[in-house]
Design a protein around this motif. Sequence first.
Motif, mmCIF file in Angstrom:
data_model
loop_
_atom_site.group_PDB
_atom_site.id
_atom_site.type_symbol
_atom_site.label_atom_id
_atom_site.label_comp_id
_atom_site.label_asym_id
_atom_site.label_seq_id
_atom_site.Cartn_x
_atom_site.Cartn_y
_atom_site.Cartn_z
ATOM 1 N N GLY A 606 66.000 26.516 76.937
ATOM 2 C CA GLY A 606 66.372 27.034 75.615
ATOM 3 C C GLY A 606 67.782 26.615 75.227
ATOM 4 O O GLY A 606 68.030 26.178 74.098
ATOM 5 N N ARG A 607 68.708 26.719 76.188
ATOM 6 C CA ARG A 607 70.112 26.318 75.929
ATOM 7 C C ARG A 607 70.185 24.825 75.605
ATOM 8 O O ARG A 607 70.864 24.406 74.678
ATOM 9 N N GLU A 608 69.427 24.043 76.383
ATOM 10 C CA GLU A 608 69.415 22.585 76.194
ATOM 11 C C GLU A 608 68.934 22.220 74.792
ATOM 12 O O GLU A 608 69.507 21.380 74.109
ATOM 13 N N ARG A 609 67.855 22.896 74.370
ATOM 14 C CA ARG A 609 67.243 22.548 73.081
ATOM 15 C C ARG A 609 68.161 22.913 71.919
ATOM 16 O O ARG A 609 68.337 22.139 70.985
ATOM 17 N N LEU A 610 68.760 24.109 71.991
ATOM 18 C CA LEU A 610 69.631 24.525 70.882
ATOM 19 C C LEU A 610 70.901 23.667 70.848
ATOM 20 O O LEU A 610 71.442 23.408 69.770
ATOM 21 N N ALA A 611 71.350 23.213 72.029
ATOM 22 C CA ALA A 611 72.534 22.338 72.065
ATOM 23 C C ALA A 611 72.244 21.033 71.323
ATOM 24 O O ALA A 611 73.088 20.517 70.584
ATOM 25 N N VAL A 612 71.033 20.495 71.492
ATOM 26 C CA VAL A 612 70.660 19.247 70.798
ATOM 27 C C VAL A 612 70.700 19.476 69.288
ATOM 28 O O VAL A 612 71.206 18.636 68.530
ATOM 29 N N MET A 613 70.190 20.612 68.836
ATOM 30 C CA MET A 613 70.177 20.908 67.394
ATOM 31 C C MET A 613 71.600 20.993 66.847
ATOM 32 O O MET A 613 71.874 20.572 65.729
ATOM 33 N N ARG A 614 72.509 21.556 67.674
ATOM 34 C CA ARG A 614 73.890 21.718 67.201
ATOM 35 C C ARG A 614 74.616 20.370 67.152
ATOM 36 O O ARG A 614 75.409 20.109 66.278
ATOM 37 N N GLU A 615 74.268 19.503 68.123
ATOM 38 C CA GLU A 615 75.010 18.247 68.269
ATOM 39 C C GLU A 615 74.597 17.158 67.289
ATOM 40 O O GLU A 615 75.386 16.282 66.968
ATOM 41 N N THR A 616 73.344 17.169 66.834
ATOM 42 C CA THR A 616 72.890 16.013 66.032
ATOM 43 C C THR A 616 71.946 16.418 64.910
ATOM 44 O O THR A 616 71.217 17.397 65.029
ATOM 45 N N THR A 617 71.999 15.642 63.834
ATOM 46 C CA THR A 617 70.996 15.797 62.765
ATOM 47 C C THR A 617 70.096 14.560 62.742
ATOM 48 O O THR A 617 69.306 14.384 61.822
ATOM 49 N N ASP A 618 70.246 13.709 63.772
ATOM 50 C CA ASP A 618 69.441 12.487 63.865
ATOM 51 C C ASP A 618 68.029 12.856 64.343
ATOM 52 O O ASP A 618 67.818 13.214 65.501
ATOM 53 N N GLY A 619 67.072 12.754 63.422
ATOM 54 C CA GLY A 619 65.700 13.154 63.740
ATOM 55 C C GLY A 619 65.104 12.412 64.921
ATOM 56 O O GLY A 619 64.329 12.968 65.691
ATOM 57 N N PHE A 620 65.501 11.132 65.104
ATOM 58 C CA PHE A 620 64.916 10.354 66.202
ATOM 59 C C PHE A 620 65.435 10.827 67.551
ATOM 60 O O PHE A 620 64.713 10.894 68.526
ATOM 61 N N ARG A 621 66.717 11.192 67.597
ATOM 62 C CA ARG A 621 67.268 11.691 68.862
ATOM 63 C C ARG A 621 66.612 13.031 69.214
ATOM 64 O O ARG A 621 66.275 13.314 70.365
ATOM 65 N N ILE A 622 66.411 13.849 68.186
ATOM 66 C CA ILE A 622 65.762 15.140 68.397
ATOM 67 C C ILE A 622 64.321 14.937 68.875
ATOM 68 O O ILE A 622 63.842 15.624 69.773
ATOM 69 N N ALA A 623 63.646 13.960 68.283
ATOM 70 C CA ALA A 623 62.253 13.685 68.661
ATOM 71 C C ALA A 623 62.151 13.214 70.112
ATOM 72 O O ALA A 623 61.238 13.608 70.838
ATOM 73 N N GLU A 624 63.100 12.381 70.542
ATOM 74 C CA GLU A 624 63.096 11.913 71.939
ATOM 75 C C GLU A 624 63.241 13.099 72.885
ATOM 76 O O GLU A 624 62.572 13.191 73.908
ATOM 77 N N LYS A 625 64.137 14.030 72.520
ATOM 78 C CA LYS A 625 64.366 15.209 73.379
ATOM 79 C C LYS A 625 63.119 16.090 73.379
ATOM 80 O O LYS A 625 62.723 16.638 74.411
ATOM 81 N N ASP A 626 62.489 16.212 72.224
ATOM 82 C CA ASP A 626 61.274 17.027 72.106
ATOM 83 C C ASP A 626 60.177 16.461 73.002
ATOM 84 O O ASP A 626 59.455 17.188 73.680
ATOM 85 N N LEU A 627 60.062 15.132 73.006
ATOM 86 C CA LEU A 627 59.063 14.466 73.852
ATOM 87 C C LEU A 627 59.344 14.751 75.326
ATOM 88 O O LEU A 627 58.456 15.071 76.105
ATOM 89 N N GLU A 628 60.629 14.653 75.683
ATOM 90 C CA GLU A 628 61.040 14.891 77.077
ATOM 91 C C GLU A 628 60.688 16.310 77.507
ATOM 92 O O GLU A 628 60.220 16.547 78.612
ATOM 93 N N LEU A 629 60.894 17.278 76.603
ATOM 94 C CA LEU A 629 60.704 18.688 76.971
ATOM 95 C C LEU A 629 59.266 19.161 76.830
ATOM 96 O O LEU A 629 58.819 20.025 77.565
ATOM 97 N N ARG A 630 58.529 18.606 75.868
ATOM 98 C CA ARG A 630 57.200 19.187 75.583
ATOM 99 C C ARG A 630 56.022 18.282 75.880
ATOM 100 O O ARG A 630 54.897 18.741 75.978
#
Length: 692
Positions: A606-630
């Motif tokens: 949960g901490r990891e995911r919210l940190a990504v949201m705070r750090e970037t608005t780049d949808g592709f970076r968020i998508a890569e993290k989402d793939l890694e986690l889910r």
Amino acid sequence: MTELLSDLPVTRLKGVGAALELKLERLGLHTLQDLLFHLPLRYQDRTRVVPMGALRPGDECVVTGEIKVADLMQGRRRALLCRMQDGTGTISLRFFHFSAAQKNQLLPGVRLRCFGEVRPGPGGLEMVHPEYSRIDGDGAVSVDSTLTPVYPATEGLHQTRLRSLVTLAMQYLQPGTLPDLLPETLRRQWKLPGLDDSIRYLHQPPVDANQDLLLEGRHPSQRRLAFEELLAHHLTLLNLRQQAQQQGAPALPYRGTLVKPFLAALPFPLTGAQQRVCNDVARDMTKTFPMLRLIQGDVGSGKTVVAALAALQAMENGVQAAIMAPTEILAEQHRNNFTQWLEPLGIEVAWLAGKVKGKARQKQLAAIQDGSARLVVGTHALFQDEVQFQDLGLVVVDEQHRFGVHQRLSLREKGRNGERAPHQLIMTATPIPRTLTMSAYADLDCSVIDELPPGRTPVNTVVIADGRRQEVVQRVSLACAEGRQAYWVCTLIDESEALQCQAAEVTCENLREALPDLRIGLVHGRMKATEKASVMAQFKAAELDLLVATTVIEVGVDVPNASLMIIENPERLGLAQLHQLRGRVGRGSQESFCVLMYQAPLSKQGRERLAVMRETTDGFRIAEKDLELRGPGEVLGTRQTGMMQFRIADLNRDADLLPGVREVALQIQQDASLGSAVIRRWLGQGGEYGHV
């Protein structure tokens, strides 16, 4: 003649009757080939005896020694406790479930060979329910010659049984019984070991095998199998594309009769990225085989305008266009935009959704069938059999990841006029990681709108604990007092203490009490579509200051004056969904904020995911993290189609194999029988998921 393992049922193995066959079926194991492709999750090292003096908590190992004391412990749980020594140290063996025969067998003076996990206990280190065997006389202690596999199992089917079945199946693994489908030249080129050798290695790794590499799934033998499985999926999608292109489609050249006046009336110029993608689409539509193009563009990048230009190019050529969205809210948003843009050009927009009933529905269906409805906007209602187009030339599917593959393909069937298929344009605001684009969407050409329109401001994201709720309420009050609007998003409709989620209805009441000067509306998924639409219209017209909503507002809501969003329990949502929600603000020129208000304590993920949201608005970076986690099935929303369910491959881990897989797929595609064999091996009849 050599019998293929893919043709031999598991019942061929000694001891496999109807009951065991059913249990194996639950694991998807029907043939001996399936059994050999059922790879271990991890391995145990039973190849050496560890002295008791060297044991540490967490070790899984073999120990040998002599029982010195055996006691029946009468505590909260009755247990048989044996103290065993080997000259270097002592360990306890604890049994909660034991028979009288066991009790009589485990006596002082008896020597044992045990395997189990070492844990700290009340009297020092212990093993609970270890596997054990008696050592008679001074005989040498037997140890295994290979690492011991631990397989994915199911209820009533234990490791020892699975191991013995795989060992029996291995006896059938002879030259030619499991054909190596990758030609030797390709194997050499990509440094892939042979299939038989890989299978033998993975089920019986030698003592010196690199266990870390095996555990990570990165051993060459595992990569060999992952490569072939990825290849099977890729070939299926290439076949799908080939079939689509053989169908033939109407050539729809750019004429400009509708496109030019539309562009002239727009209050803004197209961005460079929009122009580039529009050119890709316009060029595709001039061809005599169906366009299959995926457009990715972050929230607010202007995909709808691209869709409108494609629809106008279709209508200039006298054919119909259909725009399909996954929810009524998004479909209605499209209907409003298209009506506003196209009515001045004399084009009426037809509308078909679940809520359009009775005479109104019959009227729309008739207009679609006789061709007087040139542009149709709708939800999945467009899939229904009763919907007949006169000549459908273009299908635009918005938010593709919400539809299954079959649904997208069944809409393609709607365009058949004789043998002609419509051109297809697929749009998504959920950026898809490159890995998934190369695998799940191999049947599509991809364009990316990687530029936001001028005047859009990045959204500032703040992460705070629910304990600071009062501060957040004050912040909402202040923003609305300055003439701006805000969203307050809850993740559930009904109160649920167990899930610690504030219900939208309760939150709405509480906010009305706390902020009596504000006009507050409520939207959630269980409201009637007309009620939802009415509240949304009020919010858009600035007749409401604050909108309390569930995630139904995730896509399709465009209110430029809304510059503040509060999301409760963000830890409960996927990253892509949070990114979509955040995209509802920052659509105007003023500075915008998204507040993620979480329930403490947060898990590590949960901490990891919210940190990504705070750090970037780049949808592709968020998508890569989402793939890694889910995982890919969740990110694509394709679990229901049976697609992307890998047995061995992992898209995240094996992403570096994909360029090679693509190259090999194009070579193998020339040999239809080889391609079919690869697909059949890994997907069985699932290889047909591309067909309607």
